[in-house]
Design a protein around this motif. Structure first.
Motif, PDB file in Angstrom:
ATOM      1  N   ILE C 202     -25.398  19.951  -8.988  1.00 28.88           N
ATOM      2  CA  ILE C 202     -24.735  18.656  -8.880  1.00 28.88           C
ATOM      3  C   ILE C 202     -23.404  18.818  -8.149  1.00 28.88           C
ATOM      4  O   ILE C 202     -22.763  19.873  -8.229  1.00 28.88           O
ATOM      5  N   GLY C 203     -23.007  17.781  -7.440  1.00 27.85           N
ATOM      6  CA  GLY C 203     -21.755  17.812  -6.682  1.00 27.85           C
ATOM      7  C   GLY C 203     -20.556  17.377  -7.507  1.00 27.85           C
ATOM      8  O   GLY C 203     -20.691  17.014  -8.688  1.00 27.85           O
ATOM      9  N   ALA C 204     -19.374  17.383  -6.896  1.00 31.47           N
ATOM     10  CA  ALA C 204     -18.152  17.043  -7.622  1.00 31.47           C
ATOM     11  C   ALA C 204     -17.033  16.718  -6.646  1.00 31.47           C
ATOM     12  O   ALA C 204     -17.151  16.954  -5.440  1.00 31.47           O
ATOM     13  N   VAL C 205     -15.943  16.149  -7.200  1.00 29.75           N
ATOM     14  CA  VAL C 205     -14.731  15.911  -6.417  1.00 29.75           C
ATOM     15  C   VAL C 205     -13.555  16.591  -7.118  1.00 29.75           C
ATOM     16  O   VAL C 205     -13.411  16.489  -8.346  1.00 29.75           O
ATOM     17  N   VAL C 206     -12.748  17.280  -6.339  1.00 32.35           N
ATOM     18  CA  VAL C 206     -11.584  18.009  -6.847  1.00 32.35           C
ATOM     19  C   VAL C 206     -10.312  17.358  -6.298  1.00 32.35           C
ATOM     20  O   VAL C 206     -10.282  16.973  -5.121  1.00 32.35           O
ATOM     21  N   GLU C 207      -9.303  17.237  -7.125  1.00 33.46           N
ATOM     22  CA  GLU C 207      -8.011  16.732  -6.644  1.00 33.46           C
ATOM     23  C   GLU C 207      -6.936  17.793  -6.868  1.00 33.46           C
ATOM     24  O   GLU C 207      -6.892  18.416  -7.930  1.00 33.46           O
ATOM     25  N   VAL C 208      -6.058  17.948  -5.885  1.00 34.22           N
ATOM     26  CA  VAL C 208      -4.939  18.883  -6.005  1.00 34.22           C
ATOM     27  C   VAL C 208      -3.645  18.095  -5.815  1.00 34.22           C
ATOM     28  O   VAL C 208      -3.543  17.263  -4.903  1.00 34.22           O
ATOM     29  N   VAL C 209      -2.685  18.353  -6.673  1.00 36.42           N
ATOM     30  CA  VAL C 209      -1.381  17.685  -6.592  1.00 36.42           C
ATOM     31  C   VAL C 209      -0.291  18.749  -6.502  1.00 36.42           C
ATOM     32  O   VAL C 209      -0.233  19.656  -7.341  1.00 36.42           O
ATOM     33  N   ALA C 210       0.537  18.649  -5.468  1.00 37.36           N
ATOM     34  CA  ALA C 210       1.657  19.591  -5.307  1.00 37.36           C
ATOM     35  C   ALA C 210       2.954  18.835  -5.498  1.00 37.36           C
ATOM     36  O   ALA C 210       3.237  17.878  -4.771  1.00 37.36           O
ATOM     37  N   GLU C 211       3.737  19.254  -6.466  1.00 38.26           N
ATOM     38  CA  GLU C 211       5.004  18.578  -6.755  1.00 38.26           C
ATOM     39  C   GLU C 211       6.180  19.495  -6.454  1.00 38.26           C
ATOM     40  O   GLU C 211       6.108  20.698  -6.664  1.00 38.26           O
ATOM     41  N   GLY C 212       7.245  18.897  -5.958  1.00 37.97           N
ATOM     42  CA  GLY C 212       8.444  19.676  -5.639  1.00 37.97           C
ATOM     43  C   GLY C 212       8.455  20.198  -4.219  1.00 37.97           C
ATOM     44  O   GLY C 212       9.285  21.044  -3.872  1.00 37.97           O
ATOM     45  N   VAL C 213       7.535  19.708  -3.397  1.00 36.02           N
ATOM     46  CA  VAL C 213       7.494  20.160  -1.999  1.00 36.02           C
ATOM     47  C   VAL C 213       8.699  19.598  -1.260  1.00 36.02           C
ATOM     48  O   VAL C 213       8.923  18.387  -1.253  1.00 36.02           O
ATOM     49  N   PRO C 214       9.497  20.438  -0.613  1.00 37.32           N
ATOM     50  CA  PRO C 214      10.706  19.951   0.055  1.00 37.32           C
ATOM     51  C   PRO C 214      10.402  18.939   1.151  1.00 37.32           C
ATOM     52  O   PRO C 214       9.498  19.151   1.967  1.00 37.32           O
ATOM     53  N   LEU C 215      11.121  17.865   1.175  1.00 40.83           N
ATOM     54  CA  LEU C 215      11.103  16.900   2.266  1.00 40.83           C
ATOM     55  C   LEU C 215      11.339  17.631   3.585  1.00 40.83           C
ATOM     56  O   LEU C 215      12.286  18.402   3.715  1.00 40.83           O
ATOM     57  N   GLY C 216      10.432  17.406   4.539  1.00 38.17           N
ATOM     58  CA  GLY C 216      10.624  17.987   5.863  1.00 38.17           C
ATOM     59  C   GLY C 216       9.629  19.074   6.221  1.00 38.17           C
ATOM     60  O   GLY C 216       9.467  19.404   7.394  1.00 38.17           O
ATOM     61  N   LEU C 217       8.917  19.639   5.236  1.00 34.05           N
ATOM     62  CA  LEU C 217       7.909  20.649   5.583  1.00 34.05           C
ATOM     63  C   LEU C 217       6.789  19.985   6.376  1.00 34.05           C
ATOM     64  O   LEU C 217       6.337  18.899   6.052  1.00 34.05           O
ATOM     65  N   GLY C 218       6.303  20.701   7.375  1.00 28.86           N
ATOM     66  CA  GLY C 218       5.207  20.183   8.176  1.00 28.86           C
ATOM     67  C   GLY C 218       5.545  20.239   9.651  1.00 28.86           C
ATOM     68  O   GLY C 218       6.554  20.832  10.051  1.00 28.86           O
TER      69      GLY C 218
END
Lengths: 357, 357, 357, 357
Positions: C202-218
Motif C-alpha cells: 500500500i502507498g502513503a504520504v509523508v510530510e516533513v516540517v523544518a522549523e528555525g530555518v534562517p530567512l534567506g537560505l536558498g
C-alpha cells in the motif's frame, strides 16, 4: 560540461568567437553590495587590449564592456552579472588557406577532428580573444578580494631573464612589455623588433604575485589552491608550464634548503624566513605572498612557411598572414593576473562557506 | 565542495587519514561490463607500496585493497565502486612534538589555521598515504582507457638528470627508483644512500607519457586536457611545477622551432615531425604521445633541526623522527601515472558524451 | 557524474549494494569543530532500521555505523567523513526468478537495459538499503544546522489521511508508523495487518516540517530551495510526487486566498498570517516553517503473481518471495527528514559562502 | 554556485533582469553538427510570448533571439551557444510601492533579506521573464533529442480539470490556454475573463508528456531521471508541486493495481499493459511515455489590497498595479516542456558518456 565554466562558488561562463558579433561572460556567485561599474572592469581590459604598442597585434579592438545585469545603482545584487563585448574589428580576411590547411602548433587540427566542424575565422573559439573575458571576470574577482593585491610581470623573453635585483613593480607599467626590470625592458624591445620584422615569434615567462591572501584559503587534496592555480594558468592559450614558489628548481634542493623556517612575529603572528613554498603548503595559503609562474610558447602564427597537410590529407606549406602578436606572453600578463584573482575569489567564498568568518 | 572529489564523468572521491582505521575511495561513472577484480588494482598499489627498498619509508603497509561494491561476477555494473584499504602499521608514536609545533614546509601550519583543529597523527589527511587511493582509481581508469598506455619514470634526482639517449622503458621496472636510464639509476642509488644516512631529503622530476590517446579528447577553454592534467599533477603532495611537452623550455624557442610540422602518414593519417606540443594543441589531444612532467620538492620531514614556532607562538626547534621517504619523488611515479590515467578516462567519457562514439 | 553524489558544499557520495559486504558514505564539506560521534548517527539509523515492528521487512540488519575518518577526539576536522555499515543479514536466497525475470514496477528492467548487466541479489543498487546512508548523512547535516528542527510524519496511508486537528508530534514516536494522529495510527495498524497478510502492499504520504530555518537560505533560479528539496525527495526510492506548502491544492486557490499576509512582529520581525507558501518564496526561505510532502507508491514486491517477461523476452508470471515492507512509506519518514536536512545544510553553507555571516 | 546554471553535460547558464537592457543564455555541451538557426528557437519563444491573448500579460515583448556564437553556417560547432534577447517594453513605471513594501506571496521579501539589496523593477531576477531563456534552451535541447517528442498541456484551471476522454493534442494549439479539451477550453475562457476583470488570479496544473525517450536514460540514485525532472519543474516560478505518472494518486493504490505488467511485443520488444510509473522505474526511463505534472500557484500580483509590511517594518496595505497574467500557469506550459527537454538532453549525453552508443 564541455568546459566553458571556471570556478565553483565564484564562477564565470564565457561564449563567443573572435569573428562573431560579440563575446560575453556570465559571472555567478558574486557577493551582493559590492561597488561595481563598467569603468572598474574597463581599466583592466584596457591593459590587455591589442594595438597599444608595436609589440602586440595591430588588430584594433576597443573591447568596450557593457554590464547587462546583476548590478543595480552601482552595487552588485548577488544575481548573475552578464557582460558583453562587441567584436568591432572584423576585417574581411581571406581565410582560404587557414580554412583548408592546419597551422602547425595551432588548434585547427584538433578542433577539426574533435568536432568535425570548425569556424576558421580568426581562430574561432581557440582565439586569444577569449582571454578578454577572463580579464573582465578577474576585475570582478578583485572586488571580491578586497585588499588582496594580484600583480603580474614578464620575467623572461625568449632565453633572456630579468635581473631580479632590479625588480621594480612601478616599472611594470612604464614599458609596454610589463617588465619589472627597466634594463631588460629596453633590451627586449630590440629583440622583439627583430622578431617582429622577421615575421617570427618568441616565447616568454610570466610571474604573478598575490599579496594579502588570508592564511587558510585553499583545500587539502584535489582542489588544492596550487592545483586550481595550475589549472587556471595552464588553461590560458599557449601556456605550457606552471610553477609555484621554487617550482622546478625545488627538485634540486635539499630538505634543509627548501624549508621555510618560522619565527615569532609581532602580535602573535608568524614570520617566515623564506618563501620557497610560494605561499602555499598542503594546498592551503600560508599568508605569505603567493608566487606563480607560467611559460608561454611562441605564437604559432608566423610568416615563415611550415610544412603541413590540408583537410584532404595533401601535403602543403602554410604561413599565416594577418596581424599577430610576436610574443603572446606580453598580453598574457593581465590574463594570468585575472585567473589568479578568480581562483582566490572562489576559494575565499569556499572557505567562508565551510569554515565561516 | 571541499575538494575531495576528482573528475567530472569518471570521478573518484576519497576519505581517510594515515592513522585512522582505514582509507577508502568511491569511483563513480565507470562504464558497465568492464572486467575488473581486486588483483587488477592490487598490482598497481604494489608498485607504490612503501618499504620495498631502502629508498622509501620503512613503514610496512600491505595496502591490500577490497572491492566493496560495483562489481558483480568479475564485471563492473555501472554503479559506484567502493574500495577500502585498512591501515595496518599504525605504530604507536609520540606525536607530541608534531602535535605542538609546526614542521617547516609541512601542511601542519595551514591545516591548524584553516580548520582550528588538526589530526596530528602521521600527517592526517595531508599524508602521502592518500595517494594510494589515487593509484587505485588510476587502475580502474586504465580499464576504461583500454589500449592506452600510461607510463611514468623518474628523470631527475636533485640536480642530476638522466641521459635521454639511454631511455629504456624496461629499465624503469628493473630498479627501485623507476629510472629509465640504468647508468643514472646506479649513480642515484649512491646519492640517495648519502641523503638517507644524513637524515636529509632530495627533490626530483617525474615524467609521464601516455600513448594511444585518441585524437580529439579534451576541451577547448577552461577544461583543456593540459589544464586538467596540470591540476591533477599539482594536486599530488609535494609537487611544485608541471610542464606539458616543451614546458618552460618553450619560452626560449622561436615559433619556427616550436612548430610541429605535419606530413601525410599512411592510410589518411597525419605524421608529425616533432612533438614540442606534448600531444596537446588548444586543449585537445593530437594523437601524438602526451608528455607531462612534474617537479617534486624534497620531503619536509627531515632529521636536521629547523627553527619554527609552536601552537602557542613560542619559538622552538623541531626535527622529524620516524620513517620517512628520503625522496618522495620516487613513489610519486605511480601516483602521477594514475592521475594522468584518470584525467584521460574522464575526458574519454566526456568526449563520448558530447561528440558520440 | 552517474549521480551518486548529492549536494554542492555539504555533499555526500554513497556506494554499496544490499548484498555486498558493506555499504558506505563519504560526507564532504562538513565544517570543522562540530561535536560528532557514532552514537549521534546511530540514533537516527535506528529509527529507520528494518525489523522493528511487524509492519516493516523482517530482514534483521543492525545497521551499525562506523566512522572511519574526519573526526578526531570527538570533533569534526573539516576533512571527509567516511562511514561504513556492514551488511549482516545476507540470507542465502534463491534469486533465480528475479535474476531471470523482471518484476513489474521494479528497476530490474531498466537497470538491465541501461547497463547490460545487473546484480540481482536483493535489488542491488536500487535496493532501499541505500537509504540508510541518506539517514547517516542527514544525522551529520543536523549537526551543521544546529538549532533547526527537521521532523517528519506519515500523514496518509492508502486513501486514509490523518485528521490534522489531532496532530501531535509526540505521538509520532509512540507508534511504529510515525503517525502524528493516535486515532489514525490505530486504524492504520489494522489496515496494514490486512495488507501484509494478503501479501499485498500500500502507498502513503509523508510530510516533513523544518522549523528555525534562517530567512534567506536558498537561491533564486535553478537551485531554488524548493527545487533542490523536490529533487532530494523525488530521488528516494518509490516516491512519485512532491509538494511544497499548499502543493497541488494551490492550483485551486485564488491569488487572494493564497497570499500569506504579513504584519509587524516583535522586535522588528515580521509575522505571517498564514503559510500557504510552505516557507519558501522565490526559492528562498521566508523564516516560516518549511513544509514538504511526498507520495510513496506501494512496494512493487508483492506475493500476488503478475504478468511479465523474462530476460529472453518470454512471457511469464512472477511473484516476489522474501521479506518486504508492506508499506515502504513508513521507513521513508526518517529518510525524507534526512534529505531535507541535507538540502538545508548545503544551502546554509552556500549562503554563507556568497553572502557571509 | 548560486544556482544560475542547469544541467551537467547539456547545461545552460542565464543572466538578466526584466528591466535591464537584455537577458541572455549560454548553452554549453551541445553536440557539434546539429542544424540550428534563430528561427528554430524563435518558434518556441513565440509560443511563450506575452500579449498574445487577453489571458496573458499585456506587456509587449517581441522576445527576438539572436545567436551570438556556437553556430557556423547553420550548424552547431560544439562550442558554447550565446543567446541574447533585448528587453524592449521597459515601460516607465512607478515602482515606489513595490520598492518600499513586500508583496505577499512574492520573492520581494526573501530577496531583500538574503542579499540586503534588491532590484525592484519588474521583479528583477525573480521575474517570470527569466523563463524565456529556459524556452530558448529547450529549443536547442529538442535538436539534441532528435525524434523525441515533448509536449505540454494545461489540464486543470483552478479546481476545474479537463475530461481526459476528450484529450486532443491538436486542440492544444487551437486555443490560447494550451488546453487539450475543447469543451474545457471554452469554459475556462469565461472563468479567466471573470478572474481578470476582478483583478484576481487563479492557479493551474500543467502536464508534460515525452514520447520516444530511449529505454535506459537516467541514473539510479540521486540524479534519477524523475528527481532531475522534479527539480527542473519545481524551479519554474510559481510551481508548488510535481508528480510523475500516478503521482500522489499512487499513495492510494495497492501494489497489484500499481504494477505495470509486461507482455512480449513485436521484434523482441516489451509491451507494458499500463503506465502508472509515468515512464520511469528506479530513476531510469522504461521507454514508455514520460508523464510529469506540476501545480502552478495563482499569481501573487493582484489588484485586491493585501496586508503587508514595508522595508522599515511598518504595517501597510499593498496592491499591484501593472500588466500581470491572471493565470501564470498558461505561459508555464511551454516553459515546462522546455525544462523536460533539457533534462532529457542532459541525460542523453550523460548516458552516452558512461554507457556508449
Amino acid at each position: 560540461m564541455s568546459g566553458n565554466t571556471f570556478g565553483v562558488l565564484f564562477r564565470f561562463t564565457t561564449f563567443g568567437e573572435s569573428h562573431g558579433p560579440a563575446i560575453g561572460c556570465v559571472i555567478d556567485g558574486v557577493p551582493p553590495r559590492l561597488a561595481l561599474n563598467e569603468a572598474d572592469i574597463q581599466v583592466w581590459l584596457d591593459r590587455r587590449r591589442p594595438g597599444q604598442s608595436r609589440f602586440t597585434t595591430q588588430r584594433r579592438e576597443p573591447d568596450t564592456v557593457r554590464i547587462l545585469s546583476g548590478v543595480y545603482q552601482g552595487q552588485t545584487t548577488g544575481t548573475p552579472i552578464g557582460l558583453l563585448i562587441d567584436n568591432v574589428d572584423q576585417r574581411s580576411h581571406d581565410y582560404g588557406d587557414i580554412a583548408e590547411s592546419f597551422r602547425p602548433g595551432h588548434a585547427d587540427y584538433t578542433y577539426h577532428h574533435k568536432y568535425g566542424i570548425r569556424d576558421p575565422r580568426g581562430g574561432g573559439r581557440s582565439s586569444a580573444r577569449e582571454t578578454a573575458l577572463r580579464v573582465a571576470a578577474g576585475a570582478v574577482a578583485r572586488k571580491v578580494l578586497g585588499g588582496v593585491s594580484v600583480r603580474g610581470a614578464l620575467i623572461q623573453l625568449g632565453s633572456h631573464a630579468i635581473d631580479r635585483a632590479r625588480w621594480d613593480w612601478n616599472e611594470v607599467n612604464n614599458n609596454p612589455l610589463f617588465c619589472p626590470d627597466a634594463v631588460a625592458a629596453a633590451q627586449w624591445a630590440d629583440t622583439l623588433d627583430q622578431v617582429r620584422k622577421a615575421g617570427s615569434s618568441i616565447g616568454a615567462v610570466v610571474e604573478v604575485v598575490a599579496e594579502g591572501v588570508p592564511l587558510g584559503l585553499g583545500a587539502p587534496v584535489y582542489d588544492k589552491l596550487d592545483a586550481d592555480t595550475a589549472k587556471a594558468l595552464m588553461s590560458i592559450t599557449a601556456v605550457k608550464g606552471v610553477e609555484i614558489g621554487e617550482g622546478f628548481a625545488a627538485a634540486a634542493l635539499s630538505g634543509e634548503a627548501n624549508a621555510d623556517e618560522m619565527r615569532a612575529g609581532p602580535n602573535g603572528t608568524v614570520r617566515f624566513l623564506s618563501n620557497h613554498a610560494g605561499g602555499i603548503l598542503g594546498g592551503i595559503a600560508t599568508g605569505q605572498p603567493i608566487v606563480a609562474r607560467m611559460a608561454v610558447k611562441p605564437t604559432s602564427s608566423i610568416l615563415t612557411p611550415r610544412r603541413t597537410v590540408d583537410v584532404n590529407g595533401n601535403e602543403v606549406e602554410i604561413f599565416t598572414k594577418g596581424r599577430h602578436d610576436p610574443c603572446v606572453g606580453i598580453r598574457a600578463v593581465p590574463v594570468a593576473e585575472a585567473m589568479v584573482a578568480c581562483v582566490l575569489a572562489d576559494h575565499l567564498l569556499r572557505h567562508r562557506g565551510q569554515c565561516g568568518g
